[in-house]
Scaffold this motif. Structure first.
Motif, PDB file in Angstrom:
ATOM      1  N   PRO A  19      72.409  66.216 -11.676  1.00 22.97           N
ATOM      2  CA  PRO A  19      70.956  66.024 -11.716  1.00 22.97           C
ATOM      3  C   PRO A  19      70.252  67.243 -12.304  1.00 22.97           C
ATOM      4  CG  PRO A  19      71.626  66.639  -9.509  1.00 22.97           C
ATOM      5  CD  PRO A  19      72.891  66.480 -10.303  1.00 22.97           C
ATOM      6  N   PRO A  20      69.017  67.090 -12.736  1.00 23.99           N
ATOM      7  CA  PRO A  20      68.274  68.233 -13.277  1.00 23.99           C
ATOM      8  C   PRO A  20      67.966  69.270 -12.213  1.00 23.99           C
ATOM      9  CG  PRO A  20      66.834  66.331 -13.001  1.00 23.99           C
ATOM     10  CD  PRO A  20      68.234  65.852 -12.747  1.00 23.99           C
TER      11      PRO A  20
ATOM     12  N   TYR B  54      65.460  59.424 -17.272  1.00 24.41           N
ATOM     13  CA  TYR B  54      65.488  60.668 -16.495  1.00 24.41           C
ATOM     14  C   TYR B  54      65.495  60.404 -14.986  1.00 24.41           C
ATOM     15  CZ  TYR B  54      64.054  65.419 -15.099  1.00 24.41           C
ATOM     16  OH  TYR B  54      63.963  66.659 -14.523  1.00 24.41           O
ATOM     17  N   ALA B  55      64.587  59.567 -14.525  1.00 31.60           N
ATOM     18  CA  ALA B  55      64.494  59.286 -13.084  1.00 31.60           C
ATOM     19  C   ALA B  55      65.754  58.602 -12.578  1.00 31.60           C
ATOM     20  CB  ALA B  55      63.273  58.417 -12.794  1.00 31.60           C
ATOM     21  N   GLY B  56      66.326  57.711 -13.389  1.00 30.03           N
ATOM     22  CA  GLY B  56      67.544  57.031 -12.990  1.00 30.03           C
ATOM     23  C   GLY B  56      68.686  57.991 -12.775  1.00 30.03           C
ATOM     24  N   PHE B  57      68.832  58.988 -13.652  1.00 29.68           N
ATOM     25  CA  PHE B  57      69.909  59.964 -13.493  1.00 29.68           C
ATOM     26  C   PHE B  57      69.644  60.908 -12.332  1.00 29.68           C
ATOM     27  CE2 PHE B  57      71.637  58.397 -17.377  1.00 29.68           C
ATOM     28  CZ  PHE B  57      72.979  58.743 -17.316  1.00 29.68           C
ATOM     29  N   ARG B  58      68.382  61.196 -12.045  1.00 27.68           N
ATOM     30  CA  ARG B  58      68.067  61.978 -10.843  1.00 27.68           C
ATOM     31  C   ARG B  58      68.525  61.228  -9.604  1.00 27.68           C
ATOM     32  NH1 ARG B  58      62.568  63.094  -9.324  1.00 27.68           N
ATOM     33  NH2 ARG B  58      63.505  64.605  -7.911  1.00 27.68           N
ATOM     34  N   ALA B  59      68.326  59.915  -9.602  1.00 27.96           N
ATOM     35  CA  ALA B  59      68.675  59.104  -8.434  1.00 27.96           C
ATOM     36  C   ALA B  59      70.182  58.935  -8.269  1.00 27.96           C
ATOM     37  CB  ALA B  59      68.008  57.728  -8.543  1.00 27.96           C
ATOM     38  N   LEU B  60      70.929  58.992  -9.363  1.00 30.09           N
ATOM     39  CA  LEU B  60      72.381  58.809  -9.275  1.00 30.09           C
ATOM     40  C   LEU B  60      73.070  59.980  -8.585  1.00 30.09           C
ATOM     41  CD1 LEU B  60      73.458  57.321 -12.733  1.00 30.09           C
ATOM     42  CD2 LEU B  60      73.396  56.156 -10.525  1.00 30.09           C
TER      43      LEU B  60
ATOM     44  N   HIS C 196      79.007  52.219 -12.094  1.00 24.15           N
ATOM     45  CA  HIS C 196      79.988  52.671 -11.111  1.00 24.15           C
ATOM     46  C   HIS C 196      79.401  53.505  -9.977  1.00 24.15           C
ATOM     47  CE1 HIS C 196      83.233  51.289 -13.756  1.00 24.15           C
ATOM     48  NE2 HIS C 196      82.564  51.835 -14.749  1.00 24.15           N
ATOM     49  N   LEU C 197      78.155  53.924 -10.097  1.00 27.85           N
ATOM     50  CA  LEU C 197      77.519  54.726  -9.061  1.00 27.85           C
ATOM     51  C   LEU C 197      76.310  53.992  -8.495  1.00 27.85           C
ATOM     52  CD1 LEU C 197      77.515  58.252 -10.777  1.00 27.85           C
ATOM     53  CD2 LEU C 197      79.090  57.452  -9.000  1.00 27.85           C
ATOM     54  N   THR C 198      76.042  54.201  -7.218  1.00 24.90           N
ATOM     55  CA  THR C 198      74.891  53.592  -6.558  1.00 24.90           C
ATOM     56  C   THR C 198      73.763  54.613  -6.480  1.00 24.90           C
ATOM     57  OG1 THR C 198      76.326  52.192  -5.207  1.00 24.90           O
ATOM     58  CG2 THR C 198      74.054  52.478  -4.463  1.00 24.90           C
TER      59      THR C 198
ATOM     60  N   SER D 140      68.320  56.749  -4.494  1.00 22.22           N
ATOM     61  CA  SER D 140      66.908  56.448  -4.254  1.00 22.22           C
ATOM     62  C   SER D 140      66.426  55.588  -5.409  1.00 22.22           C
ATOM     63  CB  SER D 140      66.079  57.735  -4.152  1.00 22.22           C
ATOM     64  OG  SER D 140      66.143  58.451  -5.373  1.00 22.22           O
ATOM     65  N   GLN D 141      65.283  54.980  -5.242  1.00 18.46           N
ATOM     66  CA  GLN D 141      64.701  54.160  -6.294  1.00 18.46           C
ATOM     67  C   GLN D 141      63.699  54.983  -7.097  1.00 18.46           C
ATOM     68  OE1 GLN D 141      65.616  51.006  -7.152  1.00 18.46           O
ATOM     69  NE2 GLN D 141      67.219  51.353  -5.622  1.00 18.46           N
ATOM     70  N   PRO D 142      63.722  54.864  -8.433  1.00 17.52           N
ATOM     71  CA  PRO D 142      62.738  55.595  -9.239  1.00 17.52           C
ATOM     72  C   PRO D 142      61.314  55.240  -8.827  1.00 17.52           C
ATOM     73  CG  PRO D 142      64.466  54.677 -10.634  1.00 17.52           C
ATOM     74  CD  PRO D 142      64.674  54.108  -9.257  1.00 17.52           C
ATOM     75  N   ASP D 143      60.430  56.202  -8.875  1.00 17.83           N
ATOM     76  CA  ASP D 143      59.033  56.006  -8.506  1.00 17.83           C
ATOM     77  C   ASP D 143      58.348  55.153  -9.570  1.00 17.83           C
ATOM     78  OD1 ASP D 143      56.104  56.583  -8.183  1.00 17.83           O
ATOM     79  OD2 ASP D 143      56.890  57.847  -6.555  1.00 17.83           O
TER      80      ASP D 143
END
Length: 261
Positions: free
Chosen positions: A66-67, A92-98, A145-147, A150-153
């Protein structure tokens, strides 16, 4: 490309529009950095690389980071392809959540369908016009492959649109546009992007640096044109986020830069 260059590739950067870039290297050893981009790192060969973070050490051949996660990377003589997802990207938000707050390892076999393009990227032989397609293919793999943790805002697209509008918005301006208080505008920046408005603006300045770094301008001229106080301010920010000074990236004997449209 001469055979000697093919046998010992220099680092390559493929700039994929405003959403991100691909960085390849035959060997990377970096102390703790905190880049503002999320990253997907994939080993080209059979050897794993090591990521250190929060007192832990993880050996893997593929991972999502993540960033702003403080981490070190040891890929000594381990060829890697690094896909960077910048704050201006819709992904960006999706990768933060992964990989929120940590590193998410992946099986290297998940990327076997793009082994040939990964090798071509590493060698610097992939045509720049093809890089965006490979970039998108690689970025789709983790989501299979990853859950997400959190959900993106839902407010992220609107805030990004405001930040990327070209206006020099202050936090007060942002609060007014969002119809909220100064305090909540600050909280939204932290919750949605994981950074302050000041850090987001620093990233925007660095984007301008990327476009000027291989011009004939001096580092001082580039720093002023991009909005940094001076070359020292630019160098400190660049070193903190990427683990190397801008002079290294600027040297064409070290890094080959390709723009993909």
């Amino acid at each position: 490309m001469p055979a000697s260059a093919a046998d010992h590739p220099i680092d390559n950067v493929y700039i994929v529009g405003c959403s991100g870039f691909i960085y390849t290297a035959a060997s990377i050893v970096s102390e703790e950095t905190r880049p503002p981009s999320a990253a997907l790192i994939v080993s080209v060969g059979a050897a794993p690389f090591r990521i250190t973070f929060k007192g832990k050490a993880l050996w893997t051949r593929a991972a999502v980071i993540p960033p702003f996660l403080a981490r070190g990377l040891c890929a000594r003589d381990v060829p890697v392809v690094c896909f960077h997802i910048t704050p201006g990207s819709p992904r960006y938000a999706g990768f933060r959540a992964l990989a929120r707050g940590g590193v998410a390892p992946l099986e290297r076999d998940f990327f076997k369908d793009i082994d040939a393009p990964l090798e071509a990227l590493y060698q610097g032989r992939l045509a720049p016009a093809l890089a965006p397609e490979i970039y998108e293919q690689a970025l789709c793999v983790p989501f299979r492959h990853l859950t997400p943790q959190s959900q993106p805002d839902s407010r992220e697209p609107l805030i990004r649109e405001l930040l990327e509008s070209g206006r020099d918005l202050t936090l007060t301006d942002l609060a007014r546009e969002l119809g909220t208080s100064y305090f909540w505008a600050s909280r939204l920046m932290s919750d949605v992007f994981g950074m302050s408005l000041r850090d987001y603006k620093s990233w925007q300045k660095l984007q301008r640096v990327f476009h000027l770094l291989h011009s004939k301008r001096s580092i001082t001229e580039i720093a002023h044109a991009a909005g940094f106080t001076d070359s020292a301010h630019l160098s400190r920010t660049y070193q903190r986020w990427f683990g190397q000074p801008p002079s290294y990236s600027r040297n064409r004997n070290n890094v080959r830069v390709m723009r993909c449209g």
